[in-house]
Design a protein around this motif. Structure first.
Motif, PDB file in Angstrom:
ATOM      1  N   VAL A 115      14.464  -4.640   0.591  1.00 30.73           N
ATOM      2  CA  VAL A 115      14.176  -5.672  -0.416  1.00 30.73           C
ATOM      3  C   VAL A 115      12.668  -5.889  -0.530  1.00 30.73           C
ATOM      4  CG1 VAL A 115      14.328  -8.159  -0.850  1.00 30.73           C
ATOM      5  CG2 VAL A 115      16.387  -6.861  -0.287  1.00 30.73           C
ATOM      6  N   ALA A 116      11.999  -5.959   0.605  1.00 27.38           N
ATOM      7  CA  ALA A 116      10.560  -6.204   0.608  1.00 27.38           C
ATOM      8  C   ALA A 116       9.792  -5.045  -0.033  1.00 27.38           C
ATOM      9  CB  ALA A 116      10.072  -6.427   2.038  1.00 27.38           C
ATOM     10  N   ILE A 117      10.211  -3.810   0.239  1.00 26.71           N
ATOM     11  CA  ILE A 117       9.471  -2.629  -0.223  1.00 26.71           C
ATOM     12  C   ILE A 117       9.802  -2.276  -1.661  1.00 26.71           C
ATOM     13  CG2 ILE A 117       9.191  -0.144   0.135  1.00 26.71           C
ATOM     14  CD1 ILE A 117       9.580  -0.659   3.127  1.00 26.71           C
ATOM     15  N   PHE A 118      11.074  -2.397  -2.040  1.00 22.42           N
ATOM     16  CA  PHE A 118      11.538  -1.928  -3.352  1.00 22.42           C
ATOM     17  C   PHE A 118      11.807  -3.084  -4.311  1.00 22.42           C
ATOM     18  CE2 PHE A 118      12.705   1.598  -0.481  1.00 22.42           C
ATOM     19  CZ  PHE A 118      12.011   2.625  -1.106  1.00 22.42           C
ATOM     20  N   GLN A 119      10.928  -4.067  -4.309  1.00 24.77           N
ATOM     21  CA  GLN A 119      10.949  -5.129  -5.310  1.00 24.77           C
ATOM     22  C   GLN A 119      12.303  -5.841  -5.411  1.00 24.77           C
ATOM     23  OE1 GLN A 119       7.964  -5.865  -6.663  1.00 24.77           O
ATOM     24  NE2 GLN A 119       7.191  -4.178  -5.403  1.00 24.77           N
TER      25      GLN A 119
ATOM     26  N   ILE B 109       2.069 -13.608  -0.725  1.00 24.17           N
ATOM     27  CA  ILE B 109       1.269 -12.971   0.319  1.00 24.17           C
ATOM     28  C   ILE B 109       0.412 -11.876  -0.311  1.00 24.17           C
ATOM     29  CG2 ILE B 109       3.242 -11.486   0.913  1.00 24.17           C
ATOM     30  CD1 ILE B 109       2.083 -11.296   3.746  1.00 24.17           C
ATOM     31  N   TYR B 110      -0.893 -11.903  -0.034  1.00 23.48           N
ATOM     32  CA  TYR B 110      -1.827 -10.933  -0.595  1.00 23.48           C
ATOM     33  C   TYR B 110      -2.402  -9.994   0.469  1.00 23.48           C
ATOM     34  CZ  TYR B 110      -1.621 -14.107  -4.573  1.00 23.48           C
ATOM     35  OH  TYR B 110      -1.183 -14.889  -5.616  1.00 23.48           O
ATOM     36  N   LEU B 111      -2.013 -10.187   1.719  1.00 24.48           N
ATOM     37  CA  LEU B 111      -2.584  -9.406   2.805  1.00 24.48           C
ATOM     38  C   LEU B 111      -2.146  -7.947   2.785  1.00 24.48           C
ATOM     39  CD1 LEU B 111      -2.116 -11.963   5.728  1.00 24.48           C
ATOM     40  CD2 LEU B 111      -4.281 -11.305   4.683  1.00 24.48           C
ATOM     41  N   LEU B 112      -1.019  -7.655   2.139  1.00 24.65           N
ATOM     42  CA  LEU B 112      -0.463  -6.303   2.149  1.00 24.65           C
ATOM     43  C   LEU B 112      -0.668  -5.579   0.828  1.00 24.65           C
ATOM     44  CD1 LEU B 112       2.862  -7.198   3.997  1.00 24.65           C
ATOM     45  CD2 LEU B 112       0.860  -6.082   4.981  1.00 24.65           C
ATOM     46  N   GLY B 113      -1.408  -6.185  -0.075  1.00 26.46           N
ATOM     47  CA  GLY B 113      -1.661  -5.555  -1.362  1.00 26.46           C
ATOM     48  C   GLY B 113      -0.832  -6.151  -2.476  1.00 26.46           C
ATOM     49  N   ASP B 114      -1.224  -5.851  -3.710  1.00 27.01           N
ATOM     50  CA  ASP B 114      -0.604  -6.472  -4.882  1.00 27.01           C
ATOM     51  C   ASP B 114       0.880  -6.148  -5.018  1.00 27.01           C
ATOM     52  OD1 ASP B 114      -3.028  -7.546  -5.512  1.00 27.01           O
ATOM     53  OD2 ASP B 114      -3.567  -6.007  -6.995  1.00 27.01           O
ATOM     54  N   SER B 115       1.301  -4.952  -4.621  1.00 26.26           N
ATOM     55  CA  SER B 115       2.690  -4.553  -4.851  1.00 26.26           C
ATOM     56  C   SER B 115       3.672  -5.342  -3.995  1.00 26.26           C
ATOM     57  CB  SER B 115       2.856  -3.057  -4.581  1.00 26.26           C
ATOM     58  OG  SER B 115       2.546  -2.743  -3.239  1.00 26.26           O
ATOM     59  N   LEU B 116       3.201  -5.995  -2.927  1.00 25.86           N
ATOM     60  CA  LEU B 116       4.101  -6.750  -2.042  1.00 25.86           C
ATOM     61  C   LEU B 116       3.850  -8.258  -2.121  1.00 25.86           C
ATOM     62  CD1 LEU B 116       4.104  -4.465   1.139  1.00 25.86           C
ATOM     63  CD2 LEU B 116       5.707  -4.474  -0.776  1.00 25.86           C
ATOM     64  N   THR B 117       3.164  -8.701  -3.145  1.00 25.27           N
ATOM     65  CA  THR B 117       2.788 -10.111  -3.244  1.00 25.27           C
ATOM     66  C   THR B 117       4.005 -11.034  -3.205  1.00 25.27           C
ATOM     67  OG1 THR B 117       0.821  -9.539  -4.529  1.00 25.27           O
ATOM     68  CG2 THR B 117       1.593 -11.801  -4.678  1.00 25.27           C
TER      69      THR B 117
ATOM     70  N   ARG C  16       9.314 -14.144  -1.095  1.00 24.48           N
ATOM     71  CA  ARG C  16      10.293 -14.783  -1.980  1.00 24.48           C
ATOM     72  C   ARG C  16      11.504 -13.878  -2.203  1.00 24.48           C
ATOM     73  NH1 ARG C  16       6.369 -17.589  -6.611  1.00 24.48           N
ATOM     74  NH2 ARG C  16       5.254 -18.963  -5.141  1.00 24.48           N
ATOM     75  N   ASP C  17      11.246 -12.581  -2.365  1.00 20.83           N
ATOM     76  CA  ASP C  17      12.354 -11.639  -2.570  1.00 20.83           C
ATOM     77  C   ASP C  17      13.306 -11.642  -1.379  1.00 20.83           C
ATOM     78  OD1 ASP C  17      11.292 -10.912  -5.014  1.00 20.83           O
ATOM     79  OD2 ASP C  17      10.260  -9.136  -4.234  1.00 20.83           O
ATOM     80  N   VAL C  18      12.746 -11.667  -0.177  1.00 21.57           N
ATOM     81  CA  VAL C  18      13.566 -11.619   1.036  1.00 21.57           C
ATOM     82  C   VAL C  18      14.453 -12.852   1.140  1.00 21.57           C
ATOM     83  CG1 VAL C  18      13.452 -11.776   3.557  1.00 21.57           C
ATOM     84  CG2 VAL C  18      12.064 -10.089   2.353  1.00 21.57           C
ATOM     85  N   VAL C  19      13.880 -14.042   0.934  1.00 22.39           N
ATOM     86  CA  VAL C  19      14.667 -15.278   1.050  1.00 22.39           C
ATOM     87  C   VAL C  19      15.662 -15.389  -0.104  1.00 22.39           C
ATOM     88  CG1 VAL C  19      14.528 -17.799   1.093  1.00 22.39           C
ATOM     89  CG2 VAL C  19      12.876 -16.431   2.376  1.00 22.39           C
ATOM     90  N   ARG C  20      15.278 -14.925  -1.278  1.00 25.44           N
ATOM     91  CA  ARG C  20      16.211 -14.934  -2.407  1.00 25.44           C
ATOM     92  C   ARG C  20      17.448 -14.100  -2.096  1.00 25.44           C
ATOM     93  NH1 ARG C  20      14.856 -12.857  -8.597  1.00 25.44           N
ATOM     94  NH2 ARG C  20      16.866 -13.478  -9.527  1.00 25.44           N
TER      95      ARG C  20
ATOM     96  N   ALA D 134       5.599  -1.738  10.402  1.00 22.75           N
ATOM     97  CA  ALA D 134       5.831  -2.775  11.410  1.00 22.75           C
ATOM     98  C   ALA D 134       5.303  -4.122  10.926  1.00 22.75           C
ATOM     99  CB  ALA D 134       5.174  -2.381  12.733  1.00 22.75           C
ATOM    100  N   ALA D 135       4.153  -4.106  10.242  1.00 25.14           N
ATOM    101  CA  ALA D 135       3.594  -5.345   9.720  1.00 25.14           C
ATOM    102  C   ALA D 135       4.486  -5.939   8.634  1.00 25.14           C
ATOM    103  CB  ALA D 135       2.186  -5.100   9.169  1.00 25.14           C
ATOM    104  N   ILE D 136       5.069  -5.092   7.796  1.00 24.59           N
ATOM    105  CA  ILE D 136       5.994  -5.579   6.766  1.00 24.59           C
ATOM    106  C   ILE D 136       7.208  -6.226   7.415  1.00 24.59           C
ATOM    107  CG2 ILE D 136       7.531  -4.862   4.896  1.00 24.59           C
ATOM    108  CD1 ILE D 136       5.498  -2.661   4.220  1.00 24.59           C
ATOM    109  N   LEU D 137       7.743  -5.585   8.479  1.00 27.48           N
ATOM    110  CA  LEU D 137       8.911  -6.154   9.155  1.00 27.48           C
ATOM    111  C   LEU D 137       8.594  -7.498   9.792  1.00 27.48           C
ATOM    112  CD1 LEU D 137      10.731  -6.503  11.949  1.00 27.48           C
ATOM    113  CD2 LEU D 137      11.855  -5.774   9.853  1.00 27.48           C
ATOM    114  N   LEU D 138       7.413  -7.614  10.425  1.00 26.32           N
ATOM    115  CA  LEU D 138       7.046  -8.899  11.013  1.00 26.32           C
ATOM    116  C   LEU D 138       6.928  -9.967   9.934  1.00 26.32           C
ATOM    117  CD1 LEU D 138       6.299 -10.546  13.509  1.00 26.32           C
ATOM    118  CD2 LEU D 138       3.903  -9.912  13.118  1.00 26.32           C
ATOM    119  N   ALA D 139       6.405  -9.601   8.769  1.00 31.51           N
ATOM    120  CA  ALA D 139       6.330 -10.555   7.661  1.00 31.51           C
ATOM    121  C   ALA D 139       7.724 -10.968   7.203  1.00 31.51           C
ATOM    122  CB  ALA D 139       5.542  -9.951   6.499  1.00 31.51           C
ATOM    123  N   VAL D 140       8.661 -10.026   7.182  1.00 37.33           N
ATOM    124  CA  VAL D 140      10.052 -10.328   6.814  1.00 37.33           C
ATOM    125  C   VAL D 140      10.664 -11.312   7.808  1.00 37.33           C
ATOM    126  CG1 VAL D 140      12.375  -9.346   6.704  1.00 37.33           C
ATOM    127  CG2 VAL D 140      10.468  -8.186   5.555  1.00 37.33           C
ATOM    128  N   HIS D 141      10.515 -11.021   9.099  1.00 36.62           N
ATOM    129  CA  HIS D 141      11.072 -11.901  10.127  1.00 36.62           C
ATOM    130  C   HIS D 141      10.428 -13.287  10.082  1.00 36.62           C
ATOM    131  CE1 HIS D 141      12.757 -13.190  13.946  1.00 36.62           C
ATOM    132  NE2 HIS D 141      11.537 -13.451  14.391  1.00 36.62           N
TER     133      HIS D 141
END
Length: 812
Positions: A618-622, A734-742, A746-750, A705-712
């Motif tokens: 969900v986090a990676i693929f919008q 979140i802007y720390l991982l670049g525009d594509s993951l901003t 919200r996507d994860v909690v949704r 790994a950083a994306i997963l920690l952000a998800v958790h």
């Protein structure tokens, strides 16, 4: 055994398509040299038939003009093998489950103290108990307790792996030099002469422009050399500062395994350097900035690492670092590890603001809170954020840390706040310069001027609830995962688990001084320095609290976000592991079903692992969970990450600390999302917190790994803030991982909801053989304790206790 997720098993998955060969075209930049050319001045001429009378003198004019023009500005200037890698089917031989045997109890005496607040706790032996039963809940060493009423070190445990801090920007000047010449207008003064007897005829010569003269050409050569030198210096400076010149300058999630080019940096693994040096260089906080009690506790963490490596806890070298230079000294190799009360935040792990580098932060060894302390009227004012009427004279003194600075300035205008070191701010409170102090609780506990006494006699009051909760962790450089595991194992295995299985400094076995050779012995830690309870009681406090023999306290934790802003961060999806996943169009995720725990595809831990795989997709693929291709495995070789997968969930990573040094540093773990009810060690089961299950990644996949920690962190944050699927819009960007993951949080909690939503749904779908146990989220805000408390239930190290009826707790 490997099983694919099939339709018959009520799962859907796709076989990952083959990865096409990628051709990378490198496009070089062409650099043109700017040449400065002059224009010739007007040439003098003689007219044959015209004579001008001259009084025996020759008139001549020479014109030259060289101007400096405007400055010349200097312009700013991963491979997945399908099915490649080792055989993940090679199982690490592990003992089968055996009958439970408990560790010998440790006895100890406690002192009665006022224990704050009442919250929720689960007790397996109480038929009438429920998650809503109103009793005290603690915080604890590695994993502080639910809505917990205490602070300080606690006996919980984290696997390896408020707020916004202002990002530090590196402002670089654009530098350059250029020289230009203006074309000199032609001269209309025409010198001429006629012959006079016995007088020499003046010879007229062409007057050349300055830049065509010998001196001018030399000037051009010098200026060109200077321009080239400046350009080189600017390029080196910009690349060193990570300002945007090169592709990886701000891509802090892409640590290089290559040795540094600096001649002062030894490229060998940190463990090899430390062994040759003979001591561990530990960065500790300046005593003027911290509390001597916690500082001694920090130093004990350093002694633990030395004990594990050398069998001798005295082989340490303490390096004083400050709040503002500690990370610079870490990356300059002046220290091997920091034990400075680092607050674990998502921002630091991705991009530490003072250096722009990522930092590897270990399992929390202490939990502290930020509180208000001061005159009662004004403490009430800050709690209510009121600044008028009786609060008009509010004046706040705040300890100057990035977290406190952001926190206070988000609640109050800067004109109400003064920042400084703790001793200075404490003095300002006492002399009336300010009427409220904002500080970490551990500094207040260790005050040398008697703040604790002032709280006891009513001179000052402390805010009922802490305003922020902080996990204090070790910090090491990101690129050396073996060293990270050495530091982690020293605190996790040797300190916390030692208390659980009954290993201690006083168990009759001598510290094996200098007896480890080239091996790592984590059992040396407790025997040479002490286990977590022994260290806590010797350095901080002897107040030990229990909630009953079979109590299960909340253990699921996550760091604070801190600042999620970044104007310079590159997209992690364009590099390494994330780029491969993006181009493949599917996330290959394995869920490990550990046979020692009789885990099956319908077990609660397995279903939680599936959900974490889907949340990663969900986090990676919008927002698309169907992009997760899930495989179930029951064998895992810890010596090498299985290359056919991007992520493996359900891994009890701390198993590596029971084996030799060869298993250290082969994978990247994240924080646990689930804990077993009991702990398995050497074929026996021990009461207390069980092994934590985490997601692990390949060493080349730090961005994943950083994306997963952000998800958790997102689902834990949502739980603490009461955010659900219906209110997912309240999650931050979140802007720390670049525009594509901003929008990923919200996507994860949704999709998944908060942690309780995820757990409750998995529990309802499971075979029902496993209950909630320790798997509740530690509250983000609760009552603040006025002294450190050790919660012994997590490590089952309570020993002899007596019931304190007024608060319905046990003192041990």
């Amino acid at each position: 055994m490997t099983m694919k997720k099939s339709d018959k098993e009520a799962y859907s998955g796709k076989k990952p398509p083959p990865v096409a060969d990628q051709e990378v075209a490198e496009e070089g930049e062409k650099t043109s040299l700017h040449q400065v050319e002059g224009a010739a001045a007007a040439a003098s001429s003689l007219e044959k038939n015209e004579q001008v009378e001259v009084d025996n003198r020759t008139k001549a004019n020479g014109l030259s003009n060289v101007n400096n023009g405007p400055p010349l500005k200097t312009p700013e200037d991963d491979d997945i093998e399908e099915g490649g890698g080792g055989e993940h089917s090679k199982v690490m031989k592990q003992p089968p489950p055996v009958d439970s045997t408990n560790a010998d109890d440790m006895t100890g005496k406690g002192t009665i103290a006022v224990i704050p607040g009442r919250n929720n706790v689960h007790n397996d032996n109480d038929d009438n108990s429920s998650s809503d039963e109103s009793v005290i809940q603690p915080g604890f060493m590695f994993i502080p307790g639910p809505n917990y009423t205490g602070t300080g070190i606690h006996t919980g445990y984290h696997s390896d792996h408020e707020d916004n801090n202002d990002t530090t920007n590196n402002n670089l000047s654009e530098m350059g030099i250029t020289a230009t010449t203006e074309v000199v207008p032609e001269s209309h003064i025409v010198p001429s002469a006629y012959l006079v007897q016995d007088v020499e005829v003046a010879q007229a010569e062409e007057v050349k422009p300055f830049l065509k003269q010998k001196e001018g050409k030399f000037t051009i050569l010098i200026v060109g050399f200077l321009l080239l030198s400046v350009a080189i210096l600017v390029a080196v400076f910009l690349s060193g500062q990570g300002s945007g010149v090169s592709e990886v300058k701000n891509d802090v999630l892409l640590p290089s395994e290559a040795p540094t080019t600096s001649p002062t940096f030894d490229p060998r693994p940190t463990l090899d350097i430390v062994r040759e040096r003979g001591v561990v260089n530990c960065g500790i906080e300046d005593l003027q900035e911290g509390d001597v009690n916690l500082n001694e506790f920090n130093i004990d963490q350093c002694r633990q690492v030395a004990a594990a490596i050398f069998g001798d806890p005295t082989k340490i070298n303490l390096v004083i670092v400050g709040r503002n230079d500690q990370y610079e000294k870490l990356y300059d190799r002046q220290v091997d590890v920091l034990f400075t009360g680092n607050t674990f935040t998502l921002e630091k792990l991705i991009r530490e603001p003072t250096t722009g580098q990522s930092i590897s932060l270990g399992s929390p060894y202490y939990v502290a809170e930020y509180v208000y302390i001061g005159l009662q009227t004004f403490v009430k004012c800050v709690n209510e954020q009121k600044r008028y009427d009786e609060c008009a004279e509010l004046s706040i003194c705040a300890v100057d840390t990035p977290e406190i600075r952001h926190l206070t300035t988000s609640y109050f205008p800067p004109s109400f706040i003064s920042f400084g070191l703790f001793p200075e701010m404490e003095s300002s409170l006492k002399n009336g310069t300010c009427n409220v102090l904002v500080s970490d609780t551990y500094r207040i506990y260790g005050s040398k001027t008697g703040l604790q006494d002032d709280l006891g006699n009513g001179t000052y009051v402390m805010s009922d609830n802490y305003i922020s909760r902080n996990m204090l962790s070790s910090a090491v450089r990101t690129e050396d995962r073996q060293w990270f595991d050495v530091v982690e194992g020293s605190s996790k295995r040797a300190s916390f688990r030692a208390a659980q299985v009954g290993i201690s400094k006083g168990d009759g076995m001598a510290c094996p001084m200098n007896a480890t050779g080239n091996e790592i012995s984590f059992n040396n830690v407790a025997r040479c320095v002490g286990n977590i309870r022994e260290i806590f009681e010797s350095r901080l406090a002897k107040l030990v609290v229990s909630f009953g023999q079979d109590a299960k306290l909340p253990a699921i934790d996550a760091p604070n976000f801190a600042s999620l802003e970044c104007d310079e961060c590159n997209s992690v999806m364009e590099h390494g592991g994330p780029k491969q996943v993006k181009e493949r169009g599917v996330l290959n995720c394995a869920v490990f079903m550990d046979p020692r725990y009789n885990v099956t595809m319908t077990s609660l831990p397995t279903l939680l692992g599936v959900k974490y795989c889907e949340m990663m997709a969900v986090a990676i693929f919008q927002g698309d969970p169907a992009r997760a291709n899930i495989t179930f495995i029951d064998e895992l070789d810890y010596s090498a990450f299985p290359k056919e997968f991007d992520i493996v969930a359900g891994v009890p990573y701390e198993d590596i600390y029971d084996s030799g040094i060869d298993l250290l540093g082969n994978m990247i773990p994240t924080l646990p999302y689930y804990y077993h009810d009991k702990y398995l060690y050497n074929g026996s089961w021990y009461k207390g917190l069980g092994a934590g299950l985490a997601c692990v990644f390949d060493l080349e996949s730090m961005p994943l790994a950083a994306i997963l920690l952000a998800v958790h962190t997102a689902v834990v944050y949502a739980q603490r803030q009461g955010i659900t699927r219906d209110t997912f819009g309240n999650m931050p960007l979140i802007y720390l991982l670049g525009d594509s993951l901003t929008f990923m949080l919200r996507d994860v909690v949704r999709y998944a909801g908060n942690y309780d939503d995820i757990f409750d749904e998995a529990l309802a779908e499971s075979d029902g053989l496993i209950d909630r146990g320790w798997n509740s989220v530690v509250a983000g805000s609760s009552r603040a304790a006025q002294s450190p408390i050790f919660y012994c239930d997590y490590s089952d190290s309570c020993g002899e206790c007596f019931f304190y009826e007024e608060l319905s707790i046990f003192l041990c």
